[in-house]
Scaffold this motif. Structure first.
Motif, PDB file in Angstrom:
ATOM      1  N   LEU A 260      -1.998  38.470  22.508  1.00 33.14           N
ATOM      2  CA  LEU A 260      -3.427  38.248  22.135  1.00 33.14           C
ATOM      3  C   LEU A 260      -4.316  38.437  23.469  1.00 33.14           C
ATOM      4  O   LEU A 260      -5.246  39.163  23.385  1.00 33.14           O
ATOM      5  CB  LEU A 260      -3.351  36.927  21.693  1.00 33.14           C
ATOM      6  N   MET A 261      -3.648  37.786  24.648  1.00 34.52           N
ATOM      7  CA  MET A 261      -4.935  37.820  25.533  1.00 34.52           C
ATOM      8  C   MET A 261      -4.065  37.585  27.023  1.00 34.52           C
ATOM      9  O   MET A 261      -2.977  37.170  27.008  1.00 34.52           O
ATOM     10  CB  MET A 261      -5.950  36.482  25.599  1.00 34.52           C
ATOM     11  N   SER A 262      -4.726  37.868  28.149  1.00 32.31           N
ATOM     12  CA  SER A 262      -4.320  37.601  29.361  1.00 32.31           C
ATOM     13  C   SER A 262      -5.273  37.127  30.394  1.00 32.31           C
ATOM     14  O   SER A 262      -6.526  37.523  30.103  1.00 32.31           O
ATOM     15  CB  SER A 262      -3.569  38.621  29.945  1.00 32.31           C
ATOM     16  N   TYR A 263      -4.906  36.070  31.135  1.00 33.76           N
ATOM     17  CA  TYR A 263      -5.808  35.875  32.298  1.00 33.76           C
ATOM     18  C   TYR A 263      -5.108  35.492  33.628  1.00 33.76           C
ATOM     19  O   TYR A 263      -4.196  34.807  33.832  1.00 33.76           O
ATOM     20  CB  TYR A 263      -6.872  34.760  31.945  1.00 33.76           C
ATOM     21  N   GLY A 264      -5.684  36.185  34.649  1.00 33.08           N
ATOM     22  CA  GLY A 264      -4.729  35.805  35.927  1.00 33.08           C
ATOM     23  C   GLY A 264      -5.238  36.893  36.902  1.00 33.08           C
ATOM     24  O   GLY A 264      -6.387  37.624  36.878  1.00 33.08           O
ATOM     25  N   THR A 265      -4.775  36.738  37.963  1.00 33.90           N
ATOM     26  CA  THR A 265      -5.227  37.424  39.237  1.00 33.90           C
ATOM     27  C   THR A 265      -4.865  38.802  38.976  1.00 33.90           C
ATOM     28  O   THR A 265      -4.056  39.411  38.426  1.00 33.90           O
ATOM     29  CB  THR A 265      -4.402  37.210  40.435  1.00 33.90           C
ATOM     30  N   ASP A 266      -5.837  39.853  39.858  1.00 29.36           N
ATOM     31  CA  ASP A 266      -5.500  41.232  39.566  1.00 29.36           C
ATOM     32  C   ASP A 266      -4.587  41.441  40.498  1.00 29.36           C
ATOM     33  O   ASP A 266      -4.877  41.687  41.837  1.00 29.36           O
ATOM     34  CB  ASP A 266      -7.136  42.036  40.080  1.00 29.36           C
ATOM     35  N   ASN A 267      -3.405  41.723  39.910  1.00 28.29           N
ATOM     36  CA  ASN A 267      -2.000  42.128  40.788  1.00 28.29           C
ATOM     37  C   ASN A 267      -2.144  43.332  41.567  1.00 28.29           C
ATOM     38  O   ASN A 267      -1.579  43.558  42.629  1.00 28.29           O
ATOM     39  CB  ASN A 267      -0.779  42.074  40.011  1.00 28.29           C
ATOM     40  N   VAL A 268      -2.691  44.271  40.923  1.00 35.45           N
ATOM     41  CA  VAL A 268      -2.872  45.517  41.711  1.00 35.45           C
ATOM     42  C   VAL A 268      -3.670  45.458  43.108  1.00 35.45           C
ATOM     43  O   VAL A 268      -3.095  45.915  43.934  1.00 35.45           O
ATOM     44  CB  VAL A 268      -3.744  46.469  40.968  1.00 35.45           C
ATOM     45  N   ASP A 269      -4.574  44.632  43.000  1.00 34.05           N
ATOM     46  CA  ASP A 269      -5.583  44.393  44.076  1.00 34.05           C
ATOM     47  C   ASP A 269      -4.750  43.553  45.182  1.00 34.05           C
ATOM     48  O   ASP A 269      -5.053  43.790  46.383  1.00 34.05           O
ATOM     49  CB  ASP A 269      -6.811  43.657  43.897  1.00 34.05           C
ATOM     50  N   MET A 270      -3.922  42.578  44.642  1.00 39.33           N
ATOM     51  CA  MET A 270      -3.356  41.737  45.575  1.00 39.33           C
ATOM     52  C   MET A 270      -2.141  42.629  46.352  1.00 39.33           C
ATOM     53  O   MET A 270      -2.027  42.491  47.491  1.00 39.33           O
ATOM     54  CB  MET A 270      -2.534  40.718  44.770  1.00 39.33           C
ATOM     55  N   TRP A 271      -1.512  43.464  45.625  1.00 42.65           N
ATOM     56  CA  TRP A 271      -0.614  44.502  46.258  1.00 42.65           C
ATOM     57  C   TRP A 271      -1.331  45.315  47.400  1.00 42.65           C
ATOM     58  O   TRP A 271      -0.703  45.293  48.290  1.00 42.65           O
ATOM     59  CB  TRP A 271       0.147  45.216  45.111  1.00 42.65           C
ATOM     60  N   ARG A 272      -2.356  45.641  47.051  1.00 42.64           N
ATOM     61  CA  ARG A 272      -3.342  46.362  47.949  1.00 42.64           C
ATOM     62  C   ARG A 272      -3.481  45.656  49.224  1.00 42.64           C
ATOM     63  O   ARG A 272      -3.373  46.079  50.320  1.00 42.64           O
ATOM     64  CB  ARG A 272      -4.424  46.950  47.424  1.00 42.64           C
ATOM     65  N   GLN A 273      -3.784  44.465  48.964  1.00 43.04           N
ATOM     66  CA  GLN A 273      -4.094  43.553  50.290  1.00 43.04           C
ATOM     67  C   GLN A 273      -2.930  43.200  51.131  1.00 43.04           C
ATOM     68  O   GLN A 273      -2.985  43.209  52.173  1.00 43.04           O
ATOM     69  CB  GLN A 273      -4.735  42.353  49.754  1.00 43.04           C
ATOM     70  N   VAL A 274      -1.864  43.214  50.371  1.00 42.43           N
ATOM     71  CA  VAL A 274      -0.495  42.795  51.104  1.00 42.43           C
ATOM     72  C   VAL A 274      -0.378  44.157  51.835  1.00 42.43           C
ATOM     73  O   VAL A 274       0.394  44.085  52.976  1.00 42.43           O
ATOM     74  CB  VAL A 274       0.841  42.595  50.241  1.00 42.43           C
ATOM     75  N   GLY A 275      -0.459  45.359  51.197  1.00 46.79           N
ATOM     76  CA  GLY A 275      -0.085  46.670  52.141  1.00 46.79           C
ATOM     77  C   GLY A 275      -0.994  46.707  53.275  1.00 46.79           C
ATOM     78  O   GLY A 275      -0.630  47.035  54.288  1.00 46.79           O
ATOM     79  N   ALA A 276      -2.388  46.177  53.060  1.00 47.13           N
ATOM     80  CA  ALA A 276      -3.237  46.385  54.148  1.00 47.13           C
ATOM     81  C   ALA A 276      -2.790  45.599  55.223  1.00 47.13           C
ATOM     82  O   ALA A 276      -3.037  45.977  56.411  1.00 47.13           O
ATOM     83  CB  ALA A 276      -4.716  46.055  53.665  1.00 47.13           C
ATOM     84  N   TYR A 277      -2.531  44.184  55.102  1.00 44.62           N
ATOM     85  CA  TYR A 277      -1.981  43.357  56.070  1.00 44.62           C
ATOM     86  C   TYR A 277      -0.597  43.963  56.646  1.00 44.62           C
ATOM     87  O   TYR A 277      -0.424  43.660  57.946  1.00 44.62           O
ATOM     88  CB  TYR A 277      -1.746  41.932  55.508  1.00 44.62           C
ATOM     89  N   THR A 296      -9.650  36.932  44.981  1.00 49.66           N
ATOM     90  CA  THR A 296     -10.803  36.541  44.349  1.00 49.66           C
ATOM     91  C   THR A 296     -11.098  37.473  43.166  1.00 49.66           C
ATOM     92  O   THR A 296     -11.968  37.333  42.477  1.00 49.66           O
ATOM     93  CB  THR A 296     -12.137  36.999  45.325  1.00 49.66           C
ATOM     94  N   LYS A 297     -10.107  38.332  42.749  1.00 48.96           N
ATOM     95  CA  LYS A 297     -10.159  39.381  41.701  1.00 48.96           C
ATOM     96  C   LYS A 297      -9.147  38.800  40.609  1.00 48.96           C
ATOM     97  O   LYS A 297      -8.219  38.615  40.587  1.00 48.96           O
ATOM     98  CB  LYS A 297      -9.735  40.717  41.975  1.00 48.96           C
ATOM     99  N   PHE A 298     -10.232  38.533  39.411  1.00 50.96           N
ATOM    100  CA  PHE A 298      -9.102  38.013  38.446  1.00 50.96           C
ATOM    101  C   PHE A 298      -9.550  38.710  36.865  1.00 50.96           C
ATOM    102  O   PHE A 298     -10.636  39.311  36.875  1.00 50.96           O
ATOM    103  CB  PHE A 298      -9.601  36.464  37.902  1.00 50.96           C
ATOM    104  N   GLU A 299      -8.632  38.944  36.092  1.00 49.09           N
ATOM    105  CA  GLU A 299      -8.868  39.799  35.058  1.00 49.09           C
ATOM    106  C   GLU A 299      -8.473  38.905  33.479  1.00 49.09           C
ATOM    107  O   GLU A 299      -7.537  38.263  33.637  1.00 49.09           O
ATOM    108  CB  GLU A 299      -7.928  41.010  34.618  1.00 49.09           C
ATOM    109  N   PHE A 300      -9.636  39.299  32.549  1.00 49.05           N
ATOM    110  CA  PHE A 300      -9.506  38.591  31.130  1.00 49.05           C
ATOM    111  C   PHE A 300      -9.376  39.613  30.287  1.00 49.05           C
ATOM    112  O   PHE A 300     -10.268  40.385  30.220  1.00 49.05           O
ATOM    113  CB  PHE A 300     -10.683  37.619  31.117  1.00 49.05           C
ATOM    114  N   VAL A 301      -8.163  39.447  29.552  1.00 45.91           N
ATOM    115  CA  VAL A 301      -8.007  40.967  28.528  1.00 45.91           C
ATOM    116  C   VAL A 301      -7.840  40.183  27.477  1.00 45.91           C
ATOM    117  O   VAL A 301      -6.902  39.537  27.260  1.00 45.91           O
ATOM    118  CB  VAL A 301      -6.965  41.891  29.162  1.00 45.91           C
ATOM    119  N   ILE A 302      -8.404  40.937  26.264  1.00 42.32           N
ATOM    120  CA  ILE A 302      -8.325  40.643  24.915  1.00 42.32           C
ATOM    121  C   ILE A 302      -7.874  41.744  24.278  1.00 42.32           C
ATOM    122  O   ILE A 302      -8.349  42.718  24.214  1.00 42.32           O
ATOM    123  CB  ILE A 302      -9.806  40.125  24.228  1.00 42.32           C
ATOM    124  N   ASN A 303      -6.705  41.592  23.170  1.00 41.21           N
ATOM    125  CA  ASN A 303      -6.366  42.739  22.255  1.00 41.21           C
ATOM    126  C   ASN A 303      -6.875  42.233  20.782  1.00 41.21           C
ATOM    127  O   ASN A 303      -6.459  41.253  20.266  1.00 41.21           O
ATOM    128  CB  ASN A 303      -4.782  42.464  22.344  1.00 41.21           C
TER     129      ASN A 303
END
Length: 327
Positions: A260-277, A296-303
């Protein structure tokens, strides 16, 4: 993603460990460990490489990355981390794996660690403070209490008649399970919801959990963050549809599979930040000089199709809030 691009990503995921074993002498090696499967994490791994590229590191040219995918088998962690330490990898990266960061921190005080954790790294003992980490670890932090409360509130907004919500955790992923059991009941009380906690660490136990929540007449399901659960997202979607259970997931993969739905951090962006560090440390930066950043990036997705099948009417206000609506 088209079929050719998908096949390219998966083929790369299979080849990564083999390429890492054939590393060139003198090239730094990054040991990366995550709880997902290579297939589930292909998009995330590409983001990690993008972060490395931002600091002028290109996998296979001036850095090698060993990817280790636990596929929910968290008991493999100690031996993997011990192997990293024994071989003296340049950096240990643990994006999206709190238990991995803790295991690495316990195993070494000298090898740099770049984490992506869903809890306060100070309370976890990974760093002295966010601004001045101290020691050999730094990375990205997501405060799950705020995210969990927000996701539960959005689920309640989507299913306003819900009174009893089942919360499913994976006890094998102890740190996240404990965090959810601390934070979700408190958030539930604030909005007048009753909580039923269920455990699952295998596909059979997921089946049993659904049987229990159906028997006990739970009105909705809140799925805790967990790599094994992500890998079983089709099973979740199938069971939820079969029993007419509105389910809220921590990442968009669950919704793409039919949740139905999801809400959470933008995991793709978090992985990018870990790569940059990781790239910055390879260039000579010290973990103690790199402050822990908060996602600081979060996603709210509804089906919307799933909402209709469940007989739910999604308010225009929620549709406007959503970052993506799957028709």
């Amino acid at each position: 993603m088209n079929r050719r691009a998908f096949i390219t990503l998966i083929a790369g995921a299979v080849a990564w460990p083999l390429a890492a074993r054939a590393q060139q002498p003198g090239m730094p090696v990054v040991g990366l460990v995550n709880g997902r499967s290579a297939q589930d994490a292909a998009r995330n791994a590409a983001a990690f490489r993008k972060g490395l590229n931002e600091i002028c590191y290109v996998e296979g040219q001036n850095v090698m990355v060993e990817y280790h995918w636990l596929e929910g088998q968290y008991d493999r962690l100690p031996s993997l981390i011990a192997d990293f330490v024994r071989r003296g990898v340049a950096v240990i990266a643990t994006p999206g794996l709190t238990a991995g960061a803790q295991a690495a921190k316990t195993a070494t005080t000298t090898i740099p660690i770049v984490f992506g954790v869903a809890e306060d790294p100070v309370k976890l003992g990974l760093v002295a403070s966010l601004a001045r980490p101290g020691g050999n670890a730094t990375g990205i932090s997501v405060l799950t209490s705020e995210v969990a409360a927000k996701r539960l509130g959005l689920l309640h907004d989507l299913v306003p008649k819900a009174v009893r919500v089942a919360v499913l955790v994976n006890p094998a992923n102890a740190s996240i399970a404990e965090a959810m059991l601390r934070e979700v009941p408190e958030a539930a009380r604030a909005i007048g919801l009753q909580i039923q906690v269920l455990n699952a660490s295998t596909s059979r136990e997921i089946e049993a959990a659904f049987a229990t929540l159906v028997r006990d007449r739970a009105d909705a399901l809140f799925v805790a963050p967990d790599a094994f659960f992500i890998s079983r997202r089709v099973q979740f979607a199938t069971l939820a549809a079969r029993h007419g259970i509105p389910a809220a997931y921590p990442t968009r993969e669950g919704v793409e599979a039919g949740g139905l739905m999801s809400y959470g951090t933008d995991n793709v962006d978090m992985w990018r930040q870990v790569g940059a560090y990781t790239g910055q440390i390879l260039k000579g930066a010290k973990p103690t000089d790199l402050p822990v950043t908060q996602s600081t990036k979060f996603e709210f997705v509804i089906n919307l199709q799933t909402a209709r099948a469940l007989g739910l009417t999604v308010p225009p206000t929620l549709l406007a809030l959503a970052d993506e609506v799957i028709e």
